[in-house]
Enzyme design. Structure first.
Site, PDB file in Angstrom:
ATOM      1  N   GLN A  40      -4.966  -1.458   9.765  1.00  0.00           N
ATOM      2  CA  GLN A  40      -4.810  -2.735   8.978  1.00  0.00           C
ATOM      3  C   GLN A  40      -5.524  -3.819  10.026  1.00  0.00           C
ATOM      4  O   GLN A  40      -5.127  -3.922  11.145  1.00  0.00           O
ATOM      5  CB  GLN A  40      -3.535  -3.128   8.724  1.00  0.00           C
ATOM      6  CG  GLN A  40      -3.250  -4.485   8.030  1.00  0.00           C
ATOM      7  CD  GLN A  40      -3.660  -4.475   6.659  1.00  0.00           C
ATOM      8  OE1 GLN A  40      -3.638  -3.321   5.918  1.00  0.00           O
ATOM      9  NE2 GLN A  40      -4.427  -5.233   6.169  1.00  0.00           N
ATOM     10  N   ASP A  46     -11.390   3.118   3.937  1.00  0.00           N
ATOM     11  CA  ASP A  46     -11.860   1.336   4.018  1.00  0.00           C
ATOM     12  C   ASP A  46     -13.276   1.297   3.706  1.00  0.00           C
ATOM     13  O   ASP A  46     -13.766   0.421   3.449  1.00  0.00           O
ATOM     14  CB  ASP A  46     -11.320   0.851   5.129  1.00  0.00           C
ATOM     15  CG  ASP A  46     -10.260  -0.117   4.833  1.00  0.00           C
ATOM     16  OD1 ASP A  46      -9.889  -0.450   3.649  1.00  0.00           O
ATOM     17  OD2 ASP A  46      -9.478  -0.619   5.676  1.00  0.00           O
ATOM     18  N   LYS A  76       0.981  -1.197   0.001  1.00  0.00           N
ATOM     19  CA  LYS A  76      -0.127   0.038   0.107  1.00  0.00           C
ATOM     20  C   LYS A  76       0.589   1.065  -0.005  1.00  0.00           C
ATOM     21  O   LYS A  76       0.693   1.989  -0.681  1.00  0.00           O
ATOM     22  CB  LYS A  76      -1.014  -0.006   1.250  1.00  0.00           C
ATOM     23  CG  LYS A  76      -2.127  -0.988   0.999  1.00  0.00           C
ATOM     24  CD  LYS A  76      -2.831  -1.207   2.386  1.00  0.00           C
ATOM     25  CE  LYS A  76      -3.910  -2.268   2.273  1.00  0.00           C
ATOM     26  NZ  LYS A  76      -4.676  -2.700   3.368  1.00  0.00           N
TER      27      LYS A  76
END
Ligand code: NDP
Length: 297
Positions: free
Chosen positions: A97, A120, A53
């Site tokens: 995460q 997200d 990422k």
């Protein structure tokens, strides 16, 4: 094989679009989109995701901020970091995460992120906005699936879509997105009866199960389009050697000659997820500057 939906190629084109939008906002507003990624603990798979990422964020011309915290980090410390990132004008997207170590409450952590920076799309406000058809942050994996479907099929209106799996991160948001595209949507799961027959009626199948090659040819109507979200590590015998390989939830070899389109694993949905994360970060940055959303479809 023209039935293969090449997510790798599509994601490259998407990242190129992202890069252009980054350039435009830098020139127009003097602002560089920034993505902050928080990793708690040392889960090896998560470390790889976070590294990728960060790399792709920089390649797109954005700023990447990595925050690596010890596995034993107390909740207050993590929440304090999120509070600071929420306030930081250089940070437009925040991602924590998952999975988190057991002592941390995932829901509490996700809901501490400013919904406008929740790239997200897991914050309860974004879930509610998506469910009610309002402007939101869309979870990256279902967004990637939708972009691939629209690219392949154009207008999805009236299509029968069957989603296999009802998780909060893939199955449910996918169903909402396809409803918004005017599909007739059925969600199936581990308690669904006659799941094979239900799938066999579908024009579109999205498989997000986590069961290697569960969807066989008998489950799929000729000419259907199949999106395989699953990522499963299995041991296979290749030329008398045992090898660990990645397979999806769909038996790919069964789909050849049967479907109109199918995503391979790897190289299908996987690369789209990070590209959509970058796209969401740029969208968050544009919104923060009161600019209209970039167009990625
Ligand atoms: P979850 O484990 O959260 O959900 C799996 C879903 O599949 C559940 O709803 C479950 O039903 C359903 N299911 C399990 N077994 C069966 C069965 N035998 N028949 C029908 N339905 C079944 O998984 P995720 O949604 O998080 O992920 C699914 C897959 O996608 C995984 O392989 C994951 O690695 C992959 N993934 C890939 C991503 C990417 O970037 N490509 C991103 C996210 C996930 P029930 O609710 O009844 O238990």
């Amino acid at each position: 094989m023209n039935e293969i939906i090449d997510g790798k190629k599509f994601s490259q084109a998407l990242r190129y679009k992202v890069k252009n939008y980054v350039q435009v906002i830098k020139e127009k507003k003097g602002v560089t989109p920034g993505l902050a990624v928080i990793l708690v603990g040392e889960d090896p798979a998560s470390q790889v995701y976070v590294r990728n990422k960060g790399k792709q964020t920089l390649e797109a011309g954005m700023n990447s901020y990595e925050h690596k915290l010890d596995a034993s980090t107390p909740s207050e410390v993590l929440l304090g970091l999120i509070k600071n990132l929420n306030r930081d004008p250089n940070v437009h997207g925040i991602l924590c995460q998952l999975p988190l170590p057991n002592h941390l409450n995932e829901k509490e952590v996700i809901n501490a992120i400013n919904p406008e920076k929740d790239v997200d799309g897991f914050h309860i406000s974004n879930v509610g906005l998506l469910n009610t058809g309002q402007k939101s942050m869309i979870p990256c994996t279902p967004l990637g699936c939708l972009l691939l479907l629209k690219d392949r099929l154009g207008d999805l209106s009236g299509k029968k879509a069957v989603i296999v799996g009802r998780s909060n991160i893939v199955g449910k948001p996918m169903a909402n997105l396809l409803l918004q595209e005017n599909c007739t949507v059925t969600i199936t799961h581990s308690r669904t009866e006659n799941i094979e027959n239900t799938c066999a009626q579908a024009d579109i199948i999205v498989a997000a199960i986590g069961k290697p090659e569960m969807i066989k040819k008998e489950w799929v109507k000729k000419g259907a389009t199949v999106i395989d979200v699953g990522i499963n590590r299995v041991t296979k015998k290749i030329e008398s050697n045992e090898k660990t390989v990645l397979v999806g939830d769909v038996c790919f070899s069964d789909m050849v000659g049967l479907v109109a389109g199918v995503t391979p694993v790897p190289g299908g949905v996987g690369p789209m997820t990070i590209a959509c994360l970058l796209a969401n970060t740029v969208t968050a940055c544009y919104r923060s500057q009161d600019l209209s959303d970039p167009e990625f479809t």
